[in-house]
Design an enzyme around this catalytic site. Sequence first.
Site, mmCIF file in Angstrom:
data_model
loop_
_atom_site.group_PDB
_atom_site.id
_atom_site.type_symbol
_atom_site.label_atom_id
_atom_site.label_comp_id
_atom_site.label_asym_id
_atom_site.label_seq_id
_atom_site.Cartn_x
_atom_site.Cartn_y
_atom_site.Cartn_z
ATOM 1 N N TYR A 27 90.830 9.124 -4.021
ATOM 2 C CA TYR A 27 92.614 8.997 -4.715
ATOM 3 C C TYR A 27 94.273 8.803 -3.839
ATOM 4 O O TYR A 27 94.965 9.559 -4.286
ATOM 5 C CB TYR A 27 92.393 10.926 -4.735
ATOM 6 C CG TYR A 27 91.501 10.804 -5.371
ATOM 7 C CD1 TYR A 27 90.679 10.735 -6.595
ATOM 8 C CD2 TYR A 27 89.813 11.714 -4.621
ATOM 9 C CE1 TYR A 27 89.799 11.313 -7.331
ATOM 10 C CE2 TYR A 27 88.789 12.107 -5.544
ATOM 11 C CZ TYR A 27 88.187 12.042 -6.224
ATOM 12 O OH TYR A 27 87.780 11.928 -7.343
ATOM 13 N N HIS A 84 84.216 15.977 -17.266
ATOM 14 C CA HIS A 84 83.017 14.996 -17.436
ATOM 15 C C HIS A 84 82.043 15.802 -17.959
ATOM 16 O O HIS A 84 81.121 15.729 -18.697
ATOM 17 C CB HIS A 84 81.987 14.652 -16.114
ATOM 18 C CG HIS A 84 83.341 13.971 -15.778
ATOM 19 N ND1 HIS A 84 83.759 12.622 -16.599
ATOM 20 C CD2 HIS A 84 83.881 13.705 -14.386
ATOM 21 C CE1 HIS A 84 84.128 12.200 -15.289
ATOM 22 N NE2 HIS A 84 84.277 12.637 -14.201
ATOM 23 N N ASP A 91 87.260 20.800 -27.331
ATOM 24 C CA ASP A 91 88.318 21.641 -28.264
ATOM 25 C C ASP A 91 89.042 21.981 -28.554
ATOM 26 O O ASP A 91 89.962 22.000 -29.315
ATOM 27 C CB ASP A 91 87.251 22.814 -28.546
ATOM 28 C CG ASP A 91 85.740 22.331 -28.973
ATOM 29 O OD1 ASP A 91 86.176 21.069 -29.369
ATOM 30 O OD2 ASP A 91 85.074 23.288 -29.160
ATOM 31 N N HIS A 104 92.797 8.632 -14.940
ATOM 32 C CA HIS A 104 91.817 9.355 -13.521
ATOM 33 C C HIS A 104 92.527 7.926 -12.890
ATOM 34 O O HIS A 104 92.349 7.222 -12.564
ATOM 35 C CB HIS A 104 91.014 8.755 -13.934
ATOM 36 C CG HIS A 104 89.657 10.130 -15.088
ATOM 37 N ND1 HIS A 104 89.554 10.506 -15.113
ATOM 38 C CD2 HIS A 104 89.471 9.495 -16.480
ATOM 39 C CE1 HIS A 104 89.365 11.418 -15.282
ATOM 40 N NE2 HIS A 104 89.330 10.797 -16.675
ATOM 41 N N SER A 106 91.309 7.358 -9.917
ATOM 42 C CA SER A 106 89.616 6.208 -9.971
ATOM 43 C C SER A 106 89.293 5.223 -10.612
ATOM 44 O O SER A 106 89.573 5.926 -12.021
ATOM 45 C CB SER A 106 88.899 7.341 -8.652
ATOM 46 O OG SER A 106 88.239 8.225 -9.636
HETATM 47 C C1 DQA Z 1 89.274 11.788 -11.431
HETATM 48 C C2 DQA Z 1 87.717 11.618 -11.475
HETATM 49 C C3 DQA Z 1 86.955 12.432 -11.943
HETATM 50 O O1 DQA Z 1 85.971 11.949 -11.817
HETATM 51 C C4 DQA Z 1 87.123 13.609 -10.864
HETATM 52 O O2 DQA Z 1 86.108 15.439 -10.183
HETATM 53 C C5 DQA Z 1 88.222 14.524 -10.511
HETATM 54 C C6 DQA Z 1 89.690 13.274 -10.322
HETATM 55 C C7 DQA Z 1 90.343 10.407 -10.666
HETATM 56 O O3 DQA Z 1 91.840 11.306 -10.737
HETATM 57 O O4 DQA Z 1 89.633 9.987 -10.549
HETATM 58 O O5 DQA Z 1 88.347 15.247 -9.760
HETATM 59 O O6 DQA Z 1 89.744 12.905 -12.812
#
Ligand code: DQA
Length: 151
Positions: A27, A84, A91, A104, A106
């Site tokens: 992150y 996830h 919705d 995201h 990551s």
């Molecule tokens: C995330 C990826 C998600 O899998 C994880 O639960 C996060 C951060 C990301 O920004 O990489 O909280 O959304």
Amino acid sequence: MSTTTNRVAVLHGVNFNILERRDPSFYGGKSLSELEHQISDWARALGLEPIFFQTNHEGEFVEYLHRLPDLGDAAIINAGAWTHYSRAIADALDVAGLPAVEVHLSDVDARDDWRKLSVFDGLVLAKISGKGAEGYREALELLAGELGSSA
Ligand code: DQA
């Protein structure tokens, strides 16, 4: 009634209020407010007006999405782990009906299997993952094109 069409809501979900305490190898080590400042600078350079929201409460996230059509013209969503499994958030995004990009920090497709599924599949213009903060710049550029905004 507002006539602007350049307001981009940047929504962060669960655990983003402690971003600086999360694994920096995934992150980046920045706090959410540092990340938001960076996003704000990029947005303004593209002629966009950013607004920010974060909560750890799924219902509050859903209710923000209910209000979103009055608050913004487009959205960037990083819902964290809710991405996830929260069909409720998907919705609500569908009802909001705004152009949206999923981001995201990551690379969710290169981590645990359960992170590969996204409830936003089919609802967003793009999913940008694994590019760190740069992913938000890409999302802003995409939405600026969509909204016809330019600096
Ligand atoms: C995330 C990826 C998600 O899998 C994880 O639960 C996060 C951060 C990301 O920004 O990489 O909280 O959304």
